[in-house]
Design a protein around this motif. Structure first.
Motif, PDB file in Angstrom:
ATOM      1  N   ARG A  38      64.243  -1.731   1.858  1.00 10.99           N
ATOM      2  CA  ARG A  38      64.111  -3.108   1.367  1.00 10.99           C
ATOM      3  C   ARG A  38      62.812  -3.779   1.790  1.00 10.99           C
ATOM      4  NH1 ARG A  38      69.979  -6.064   1.388  1.00 10.99           N
ATOM      5  NH2 ARG A  38      70.706  -5.006  -0.467  1.00 10.99           N
ATOM      6  N   PRO A  39      62.424  -3.668   3.059  1.00  6.95           N
ATOM      7  CA  PRO A  39      61.179  -4.330   3.463  1.00  6.95           C
ATOM      8  C   PRO A  39      59.933  -3.771   2.759  1.00  6.95           C
ATOM      9  CG  PRO A  39      62.475  -3.718   5.394  1.00  6.95           C
ATOM     10  CD  PRO A  39      63.128  -3.087   4.210  1.00  6.95           C
ATOM     11  N   ALA A  40      60.061  -2.610   2.128  1.00  5.39           N
ATOM     12  CA  ALA A  40      58.916  -2.047   1.412  1.00  5.39           C
ATOM     13  C   ALA A  40      58.575  -2.850   0.165  1.00  5.39           C
ATOM     14  CB  ALA A  40      59.188  -0.593   1.031  1.00  5.39           C
ATOM     15  N   ALA A  41      59.520  -3.595  -0.381  1.00  3.58           N
ATOM     16  CA  ALA A  41      59.274  -4.347  -1.620  1.00  3.58           C
ATOM     17  C   ALA A  41      58.155  -5.378  -1.454  1.00  3.58           C
ATOM     18  CB  ALA A  41      60.562  -4.992  -2.117  1.00  3.58           C
ATOM     19  N   PRO A  42      58.266  -6.320  -0.515  1.00  6.45           N
ATOM     20  CA  PRO A  42      57.173  -7.293  -0.395  1.00  6.45           C
ATOM     21  C   PRO A  42      55.867  -6.666   0.090  1.00  6.45           C
ATOM     22  CG  PRO A  42      58.791  -7.651   1.338  1.00  6.45           C
ATOM     23  CD  PRO A  42      59.367  -6.634   0.404  1.00  6.45           C
ATOM     24  N   ILE A  43      55.971  -5.671   0.958  1.00  3.06           N
ATOM     25  CA  ILE A  43      54.762  -5.006   1.461  1.00  3.06           C
ATOM     26  C   ILE A  43      54.035  -4.313   0.308  1.00  3.06           C
ATOM     27  CG2 ILE A  43      53.882  -3.213   3.013  1.00  3.06           C
ATOM     28  CD1 ILE A  43      55.090  -5.508   4.601  1.00  3.06           C
ATOM     29  N   THR A  44      54.797  -3.628  -0.538  1.00  2.00           N
ATOM     30  CA  THR A  44      54.218  -2.900  -1.672  1.00  2.00           C
ATOM     31  C   THR A  44      53.546  -3.852  -2.653  1.00  2.00           C
ATOM     32  OG1 THR A  44      55.909  -1.183  -1.442  1.00  2.00           O
ATOM     33  CG2 THR A  44      54.743  -1.293  -3.556  1.00  2.00           C
ATOM     34  N   THR A  45      54.221  -4.934  -2.976  1.00  2.00           N
ATOM     35  CA  THR A  45      53.624  -5.873  -3.939  1.00  2.00           C
ATOM     36  C   THR A  45      52.423  -6.582  -3.331  1.00  2.00           C
ATOM     37  OG1 THR A  45      55.274  -7.559  -3.350  1.00  2.00           O
ATOM     38  CG2 THR A  45      55.735  -6.177  -5.281  1.00  2.00           C
ATOM     39  N   PHE A  46      52.459  -6.869  -2.035  1.00  2.00           N
ATOM     40  CA  PHE A  46      51.291  -7.456  -1.376  1.00  2.00           C
ATOM     41  C   PHE A  46      50.101  -6.505  -1.464  1.00  2.00           C
ATOM     42  CE2 PHE A  46      48.543  -7.507   2.345  1.00  2.00           C
ATOM     43  CZ  PHE A  46      48.008  -8.787   2.243  1.00  2.00           C
ATOM     44  N   LEU A  47      50.342  -5.241  -1.114  1.00  2.00           N
ATOM     45  CA  LEU A  47      49.251  -4.270  -1.136  1.00  2.00           C
ATOM     46  C   LEU A  47      48.724  -4.045  -2.553  1.00  2.00           C
ATOM     47  CD1 LEU A  47      50.495  -1.706   1.539  1.00  2.00           C
ATOM     48  CD2 LEU A  47      48.565  -3.308   1.709  1.00  2.00           C
ATOM     49  N   LEU A  48      49.596  -4.090  -3.542  1.00  2.00           N
ATOM     50  CA  LEU A  48      49.130  -3.995  -4.926  1.00  2.00           C
ATOM     51  C   LEU A  48      48.202  -5.166  -5.243  1.00  2.00           C
ATOM     52  CD1 LEU A  48      49.151  -2.820  -7.811  1.00  2.00           C
ATOM     53  CD2 LEU A  48      51.156  -4.257  -8.242  1.00  2.00           C
ATOM     54  N   GLY A  49      48.609  -6.359  -4.862  1.00  2.00           N
ATOM     55  CA  GLY A  49      47.772  -7.531  -5.095  1.00  2.00           C
ATOM     56  C   GLY A  49      46.463  -7.459  -4.334  1.00  2.00           C
ATOM     57  N   PHE A  50      46.528  -6.984  -3.105  1.00  2.48           N
ATOM     58  CA  PHE A  50      45.322  -6.848  -2.297  1.00  2.48           C
ATOM     59  C   PHE A  50      44.359  -5.850  -2.937  1.00  2.48           C
ATOM     60  CE2 PHE A  50      42.732  -5.434   1.257  1.00  2.48           C
ATOM     61  CZ  PHE A  50      42.421  -6.649   1.878  1.00  2.48           C
ATOM     62  N   ALA A  51      44.903  -4.703  -3.372  1.00  7.50           N
ATOM     63  CA  ALA A  51      44.072  -3.689  -4.019  1.00  7.50           C
ATOM     64  C   ALA A  51      43.475  -4.227  -5.316  1.00  7.50           C
ATOM     65  CB  ALA A  51      44.900  -2.435  -4.302  1.00  7.50           C
ATOM     66  N   ALA A  52      44.275  -4.917  -6.087  1.00  5.84           N
ATOM     67  CA  ALA A  52      43.789  -5.472  -7.355  1.00  5.84           C
ATOM     68  C   ALA A  52      42.689  -6.493  -7.108  1.00  5.84           C
ATOM     69  CB  ALA A  52      44.944  -6.100  -8.125  1.00  5.84           C
ATOM     70  N   GLY A  53      42.868  -7.338  -6.100  1.00  4.88           N
ATOM     71  CA  GLY A  53      41.853  -8.339  -5.787  1.00  4.88           C
ATOM     72  C   GLY A  53      40.572  -7.735  -5.260  1.00  4.88           C
ATOM     73  N   SER A  54      40.723  -6.759  -4.393  1.00  6.14           N
ATOM     74  CA  SER A  54      39.524  -6.151  -3.804  1.00  6.14           C
ATOM     75  C   SER A  54      38.730  -5.341  -4.825  1.00  6.14           C
ATOM     76  CB  SER A  54      39.890  -5.279  -2.605  1.00  6.14           C
ATOM     77  OG  SER A  54      40.612  -4.142  -3.013  1.00  6.14           O
ATOM     78  N   GLN A  55      39.409  -4.891  -5.878  1.00  5.92           N
ATOM     79  CA  GLN A  55      38.731  -4.118  -6.923  1.00  5.92           C
ATOM     80  C   GLN A  55      38.382  -4.976  -8.135  1.00  5.92           C
ATOM     81  OE1 GLN A  55      41.070  -0.574  -7.818  1.00  5.92           O
ATOM     82  NE2 GLN A  55      41.566  -0.314  -5.654  1.00  5.92           N
TER      83      GLN A  55
END
Length: 122
Positions: A38-55
C-alpha cells in the motif's frame, strides 16, 4: 468538493500548470498498492511526477514513464513465468451435503427437512 476540484485547487496552491491524466495515475497507484505494498502507491506516483518534471515530459512521455512503472509493479515479487493472479481460476467449493443415511443433497436446506427420503422405522 470532487476530485477535479481538488486537483485544480492543489495545482493552484503548488503553482503547477500541467495536464493530468487522473486515470493513468490512479491505475498506477492501484497496481503499486496491490502488487507491491500500500505505501508504494503514493511513493510511486510521486516518483513518476518527479521523473516527469525533471525530464520536462509532455503527456506522451508521462504515459511512457507510467507504463514502465506499471510494468514493474505488475511483475513485482513474482517469478517471470508465474501466472497473473487475476487469471487464475479458483476452484468452486462443493456445496452438496451428505445426510446421515448417505444421501447426497445439492444444498443444506434439502438435508434439513427432517425425515425426507428416510422411510425406515426404528
Amino acid at each position: 468538493m470532487n476530485l477535479h476540484d481538488w486537483i485544480d485547487e492543489l495545482s493552484d496552491v503548488l503553482d503547477v500548470d500541467t495536464e493530468l491524466d487522473e486515470a493513468l495515475i490512479l491505475d498506477l497507484a492501484r497496481a503499486a498498492a496491490h502488487n507491491v505494498a500500500r505505501p508504494a502507491a503514493p511513493i510511486t506516483t510521486f516518483l513518476l511526477g518527479f521523473a516527469a518534471g525533471s525530464q520536462d515530459a509532455d503527456p506522451d512521455a508521462v504515459e511512457a514513464l507510467a507504463a514502465k512503472a506499471q510494468a514493474l509493479a505488475d511483475g513485482w515479487d513474482r517469478p517471470a513465468n508465474a501466472p497473473d493472479p487475476d487469471d487464475i481460476n479458483d476452484p468452486v467449493p462443493d456445496d452438496s451435503v451428505v445426510d446421515h443415511t448417505g444421501d447426497v443433497f445439492d444444498d443444506e436446506s434439502a438435508a434439513d427437512d427432517g425425515d425426507a427420503g428416510d422411510d425406515r422405522e426404528d
